[in-house]
Design a protein around this motif. Structure first.
Motif, PDB file in Angstrom:
ATOM      1  N   LEU A  65      41.964  35.583  28.602  1.00 32.41           N
ATOM      2  CA  LEU A  65      42.626  35.853  29.867  1.00 32.41           C
ATOM      3  C   LEU A  65      41.629  35.876  31.025  1.00 32.41           C
ATOM      4  O   LEU A  65      40.475  36.274  30.861  1.00 32.41           O
ATOM      5  N   MET A  66      42.112  35.481  32.197  1.00 28.59           N
ATOM      6  CA  MET A  66      41.365  35.575  33.449  1.00 28.59           C
ATOM      7  C   MET A  66      42.199  36.385  34.437  1.00 28.59           C
ATOM      8  O   MET A  66      43.330  36.009  34.753  1.00 28.59           O
ATOM      9  N   PHE A  67      41.660  37.484  34.916  1.00 27.32           N
ATOM     10  CA  PHE A  67      42.359  38.349  35.861  1.00 27.32           C
ATOM     11  C   PHE A  67      41.923  37.971  37.266  1.00 27.32           C
ATOM     12  O   PHE A  67      40.798  38.271  37.680  1.00 27.32           O
ATOM     13  N   GLU A  68      42.801  37.290  37.988  1.00 29.39           N
ATOM     14  CA  GLU A  68      42.451  36.820  39.327  1.00 29.39           C
ATOM     15  C   GLU A  68      42.782  37.912  40.352  1.00 29.39           C
ATOM     16  O   GLU A  68      43.947  38.142  40.677  1.00 29.39           O
ATOM     17  N   ILE A  69      41.729  38.591  40.802  1.00 34.84           N
ATOM     18  CA  ILE A  69      41.903  39.692  41.752  1.00 34.84           C
ATOM     19  C   ILE A  69      41.419  39.326  43.143  1.00 34.84           C
ATOM     20  O   ILE A  69      41.580  40.113  44.087  1.00 34.84           O
ATOM     21  N   PHE A  70      40.830  38.131  43.302  1.00 31.34           N
ATOM     22  CA  PHE A  70      40.371  37.693  44.615  1.00 31.34           C
ATOM     23  C   PHE A  70      41.471  36.972  45.380  1.00 31.34           C
ATOM     24  O   PHE A  70      41.512  37.001  46.608  1.00 31.34           O
ATOM     25  N   ALA A  71      42.332  36.269  44.664  1.00 29.12           N
ATOM     26  CA  ALA A  71      43.378  35.459  45.299  1.00 29.12           C
ATOM     27  C   ALA A  71      44.740  36.104  45.106  1.00 29.12           C
ATOM     28  O   ALA A  71      45.012  36.721  44.083  1.00 29.12           O
ATOM     29  N   SER A  72      45.599  35.956  46.116  1.00 25.95           N
ATOM     30  CA  SER A  72      47.012  36.347  46.031  1.00 25.95           C
ATOM     31  C   SER A  72      47.838  35.118  46.369  1.00 25.95           C
ATOM     32  O   SER A  72      47.618  34.497  47.416  1.00 25.95           O
TER      33      SER A  72
END
Length: 333
Positions: A48-55
């Motif tokens: 998994l990759m948790f993308e917390i920089f982009a919305s």
């Protein structure tokens, strides 16, 4: 999009220090697992990759994951769900809402992943309040799947145009996942394997259970009732047991009943323990929610509600031990 993705992945490989402390490795996104491609981390058996920089919108998030050689993360088993929730809490990612894979745009109420796999409905996946469970399509256009922190990471349906963080899943199968799939048991008794149960006990996921729907009494008397049949009030510590139990209740006309389990915090307020001595698992995906307008999570009854039962949507809830519910017993041999 590709340039931004490369920038994000490059940033995720940087571990800085401030005041002697590592500042960017709490989510473990900086260290690719030996079984996962760069930028991904092993959570259970999934990369998994948790993308917390982009919305992004749901569609944009899906395209982002494609550029990262993945899809939005799918949740199709109770174990996958628990692993994901535990990882979010353990790595200081709580407080965000994430897109995951699932839509019902094509047919209202039929939730599917991008690969066409069914998104499971009901407990323990979807947010369940006292008398209401998601998904509800309340705005008439809630067709995409998210897990919001303000609903304690239970699933919720929302408009696909909303802007949220998201979780990608690499489209590679880890060695552990492949081995687990090859060895996984099939059929309704996948939890625990099939066993032979003496009447009036019934086999549910490899357990011999007795649903005492002819005797409604207090928690203490429910314990005594089980003891008289060489059994104990059921202790649930495995999320797959809760899922299997929920499906059995729904399939056998037992929904609408509330059942005592063997947990209480009578000995020490806030410390929930089964009569077997095992700790009662806390939080999502075991305990239900209360007050949809200002969500809180069970147990929430303080010193007036010290005993554990399951009813309505069959999440854990605390009740007064003097309430009268049906015993749910497990044969102890």
């Amino acid at each position: 999009m590709l340039l931004y993705l490369l920038l994000v992945l490059t940033c995720s490989l940087f571990v800085g220090e401030a005041d002697g402390r590592v500042t960017w490795n709490r989510t473990d996104l900086t260290h690719a697992s030996q079984d996962c491609p760069g930028g991904y981390t092993l959570v259970g058996t999934k990369c998994l990759m948790f993308e917390i920089f982009a919305s992004e919108t749901h569609e944009e998030a899906k395209n982002f994951c494609h550029d990262a050689q993945g899809e939005l993360a799918s949740i199709t088993t109770a174990t996958d769900f628990k692993n994901l929730v535990d990882y979010i809490h353990a790595n200081d990612l709580f407080g965000r809402t994430f897109w995951v894979d699932g839509r019902d745009e094509e047919t209202e109420g039929v939730w599917l992943t991008s690969s066409g796999e069914a998104v499971p409905l009901g407990t323990p996946f979807w947010a369940a309040f006292d008398y209401h469970q998601q998904p509800d399509n309340s705005l008439g256009n809630e067709h995409c799947l998210s897990i919001p922190s303000d609903w304690f990471l239970y699933m919720n349906d929302v408009p696909c145009s909303n802007i949220k963080n998201f979780i990608c899943e690499a489209t590679v199968q880890t060695q552990e996942e492949a081995a687990s799939a090859a060895l996984a048991p099939l059929g309704p008794s996948a939890v625990g394997g099939r066993v032979e149960c003496l009447a009036p006990f019934v086999e549910v996921g490899g357990l011999c259970l007795l649903f005492v729907t002819w005797f409604e009494d207090t928690w203490e008397n429910a314990q005594q009732m089980c003891a008289g049949t060489s059994s104990d009030l059921l202790a649930i510590t495995d999320i797959e047991v809760l899922r299997t139990l929920y499906l059995f209740i729904q399939a056998n006309g037992l929904d609408g009943n509330t059942f005592w389990l063997g947990g209480s915090d009578l000995a020490s307020e806030g410390t929930w323990v089964y009569t077997t001595g095992e700790p009662v698992p806390m939080g999502t995906p075991f305990w239900g929610l209360a007050d949809m307008s200002a969500p809180s999570q069970e147990p929430n009854g303080g010193t007036s509600e010290n005993c554990l039962a399951i009813g309505n949507f069959y999440n854990f809830r605390d009740y007064s031990c003097g309430s009268k519910f049906f015993p749910l017993c497990i044969y102890r041999g």
